[in-house]
Write an enzyme that holds these catalytic residues in place. Structure first.
Site, PDB file in Angstrom:
ATOM      1  N   ARG A   1       6.023  -7.124  -4.234  1.00 34.05           N
ATOM      2  CA  ARG A   1       7.478  -7.094  -4.415  1.00 34.05           C
ATOM      3  C   ARG A   1       8.049  -8.491  -4.652  1.00 34.05           C
ATOM      4  O   ARG A   1       9.081  -8.657  -5.281  1.00 34.05           O
ATOM      5  CB  ARG A   1       8.163  -6.536  -3.159  1.00 34.05           C
ATOM      6  CG  ARG A   1       7.941  -5.072  -2.917  1.00 34.05           C
ATOM      7  CD  ARG A   1       8.904  -4.580  -1.854  1.00 34.05           C
ATOM      8  NE  ARG A   1       8.522  -3.306  -1.281  1.00 34.05           N
ATOM      9  CZ  ARG A   1       8.771  -2.120  -1.817  1.00 34.05           C
ATOM     10  NH1 ARG A   1       9.397  -2.041  -2.972  1.00 34.05           N
ATOM     11  NH2 ARG A   1       8.389  -1.007  -1.220  1.00 34.05           N
TER      12      ARG A   1
ATOM     13  N   ASP B   1      11.123   6.905 -13.746  1.00 30.39           N
ATOM     14  CA  ASP B   1       9.810   7.285 -14.276  1.00 30.39           C
ATOM     15  C   ASP B   1       9.895   8.763 -14.680  1.00 30.39           C
ATOM     16  O   ASP B   1      10.412   9.081 -15.744  1.00 30.39           O
ATOM     17  CB  ASP B   1       8.797   7.014 -13.159  1.00 30.39           C
ATOM     18  CG  ASP B   1       7.362   7.165 -13.582  1.00 30.39           C
ATOM     19  OD1 ASP B   1       7.036   6.795 -14.707  1.00 30.39           O
ATOM     20  OD2 ASP B   1       6.553   7.659 -12.774  1.00 30.39           O
TER      21      ASP B   1
ATOM     22  N   GLU C   1      19.057   1.589  -9.310  1.00 32.31           N
ATOM     23  CA  GLU C   1      17.638   1.944  -9.222  1.00 32.31           C
ATOM     24  C   GLU C   1      16.781   0.825  -9.800  1.00 32.31           C
ATOM     25  O   GLU C   1      17.227   0.082 -10.674  1.00 32.31           O
ATOM     26  CB  GLU C   1      17.372   3.227 -10.032  1.00 32.31           C
ATOM     27  CG  GLU C   1      17.159   4.471  -9.210  1.00 32.31           C
ATOM     28  CD  GLU C   1      15.843   4.508  -8.431  1.00 32.31           C
ATOM     29  OE1 GLU C   1      15.208   3.454  -8.198  1.00 32.31           O
ATOM     30  OE2 GLU C   1      15.454   5.610  -8.036  1.00 32.31           O
ATOM     31  N   ASP C   2      15.549   0.757  -9.334  1.00 30.84           N
ATOM     32  CA  ASP C   2      14.619  -0.211  -9.915  1.00 30.84           C
ATOM     33  C   ASP C   2      14.005   0.326 -11.206  1.00 30.84           C
ATOM     34  O   ASP C   2      13.936  -0.361 -12.213  1.00 30.84           O
ATOM     35  CB  ASP C   2      13.532  -0.611  -8.902  1.00 30.84           C
ATOM     36  CG  ASP C   2      12.810   0.598  -8.285  1.00 30.84           C
ATOM     37  OD1 ASP C   2      13.185   1.751  -8.562  1.00 30.84           O
ATOM     38  OD2 ASP C   2      11.870   0.365  -7.494  1.00 30.84           O
TER      39      ASP C   2
ATOM     40  N   PHE D   1       2.127   0.938 -15.197  1.00 36.93           N
ATOM     41  CA  PHE D   1       2.611   0.756 -13.833  1.00 36.93           C
ATOM     42  C   PHE D   1       2.931  -0.719 -13.629  1.00 36.93           C
ATOM     43  O   PHE D   1       2.098  -1.590 -13.866  1.00 36.93           O
ATOM     44  CB  PHE D   1       1.582   1.229 -12.804  1.00 36.93           C
ATOM     45  CG  PHE D   1       2.208   1.462 -11.465  1.00 36.93           C
ATOM     46  CD1 PHE D   1       2.840   2.665 -11.168  1.00 36.93           C
ATOM     47  CD2 PHE D   1       2.221   0.452 -10.505  1.00 36.93           C
ATOM     48  CE1 PHE D   1       3.455   2.866  -9.937  1.00 36.93           C
ATOM     49  CE2 PHE D   1       2.828   0.645  -9.274  1.00 36.93           C
ATOM     50  CZ  PHE D   1       3.450   1.856  -8.991  1.00 36.93           C
TER      51      PHE D   1
HETATM   52  P1  IMP Z   1      10.469   9.048 -10.442  1.00 38.98           P
HETATM   53  O1  IMP Z   1      10.974  10.032  -9.440  1.00 38.98           O
HETATM   54  O2  IMP Z   1       9.141   9.491 -11.006  1.00 38.98           O
HETATM   55  O3  IMP Z   1      11.433   8.710 -11.541  1.00 38.98           O
HETATM   56  O4  IMP Z   1      10.100   7.746  -9.634  1.00 38.98           O
HETATM   57  C1  IMP Z   1      11.001   6.760  -9.344  1.00 38.98           C
HETATM   58  C2  IMP Z   1      10.471   5.863  -8.268  1.00 38.98           C
HETATM   59  O5  IMP Z   1       9.046   5.734  -8.349  1.00 38.98           O
HETATM   60  C3  IMP Z   1      11.004   4.451  -8.427  1.00 38.98           C
HETATM   61  O6  IMP Z   1      12.205   4.259  -7.738  1.00 38.98           O
HETATM   62  C4  IMP Z   1       9.865   3.617  -7.879  1.00 38.98           C
HETATM   63  O7  IMP Z   1       9.979   3.488  -6.484  1.00 38.98           O
HETATM   64  C5  IMP Z   1       8.611   4.416  -8.191  1.00 38.98           C
HETATM   65  N1  IMP Z   1       7.964   3.963  -9.445  1.00 38.98           N
HETATM   66  C6  IMP Z   1       7.890   4.619 -10.623  1.00 38.98           C
HETATM   67  N2  IMP Z   1       7.222   3.916 -11.549  1.00 38.98           N
HETATM   68  C7  IMP Z   1       6.871   2.768 -10.942  1.00 38.98           C
HETATM   69  C8  IMP Z   1       6.185   1.586 -11.383  1.00 38.98           C
HETATM   70  O8  IMP Z   1       5.729   1.439 -12.546  1.00 38.98           O
HETATM   71  N3  IMP Z   1       6.020   0.602 -10.458  1.00 38.98           N
HETATM   72  C9  IMP Z   1       6.498   0.693  -9.181  1.00 38.98           C
HETATM   73  N4  IMP Z   1       7.160   1.761  -8.725  1.00 38.98           N
HETATM   74  C10 IMP Z   1       7.341   2.792  -9.596  1.00 38.98           C
END
Ligand code: IMP
Length: 176
Positions: free
Chosen positions: A165, A103, A99-100, A152
């Protein structure tokens, strides 16, 4: 909607490279004698995957999944949809989700449960970035590059509305 701009560098490409090398060593040690399938979550984790896989010394295979992300918003909706599924079976294979960023954790929780139902030999998670303050569900990565504050971020594969990106560093996105 306020205009977004790249406010500052949070992690330089050198800092990221050093951390990716050490994650690769740790993963190689943990999976010694095994083969590993890296499951990359598109699109944000592509840059991380391509660097990480070259630091792992056990035989690796790669496959990709795409799930719905935030679209043009910076908040998770909580609704996760699979846009592209794996090409291969993961039955009885050692799998590592790449995963990147984690959040709220909603995306990963869904992915983890979905993949576990396919009966892998093992399933772990590596994330480049973790924003623990934002977590809404009980999920933790097995390997994490950097814990960051609730900001963010873009770059090194991460986007805002498909932009930024290509940036080599991880940068904080600000509002004008
Ligand atoms: P989650 O389901 O809220 O944990 O979101 C995860 C996904 O949201 C990641 O795989 C990203 O694609 C996107 N995301 C969450 N925070 C960021 C951020 O700070 N920058 C860019 N993408 C984010």
């Amino acid at each position: 909607m306020p205009e977004k701009y790249v406010e500052r560098v949070l992690l330089t490409k050198d800092e990221i490279q050093k951390r990716v090398i050490s994650l690769g060593q740790q993963i190689s040690n943990d999976y010694a004698g095994k083969e590993l399938l890296l499951i990359c979550v598109l699109k944000g984790a592509v840059v991380f995957l391509s660097d990480l896989m070259r630091e792992i010394t056990v035989p690796v295979f790669i496959d990709f999944m795409a799930v719905s992300s935030y679209g043009a918003a910076t908040e998770s909706s909580g609704i996760v949809r699979i846009l592209k599924d794996l090409d291969c079976s993961i039955d009885n294979r050692h799998c590592l989700i790449v995963e990147d960023i984690i959040d709220t954790g909603l995306t990963l929780l869904y992915l983890k449960e979905n993949l576990l139902s396919r009966k892998p030999a093992s399933l772990k998670i590596v994330t480049l970035l973790d924003k623990p303050d934002r977590r809404r569900v009980d999920i933790e990565p097995d390997y994490c590059g950097f814990r960051i504050a609730d900001e963010f971020v873009v770059g090194y594969g991460l986007d805002f509305n498909e932009r930024y990106r290509f940036l080599p560093d991880v940068c904080v996105l600000g509002e004008k």
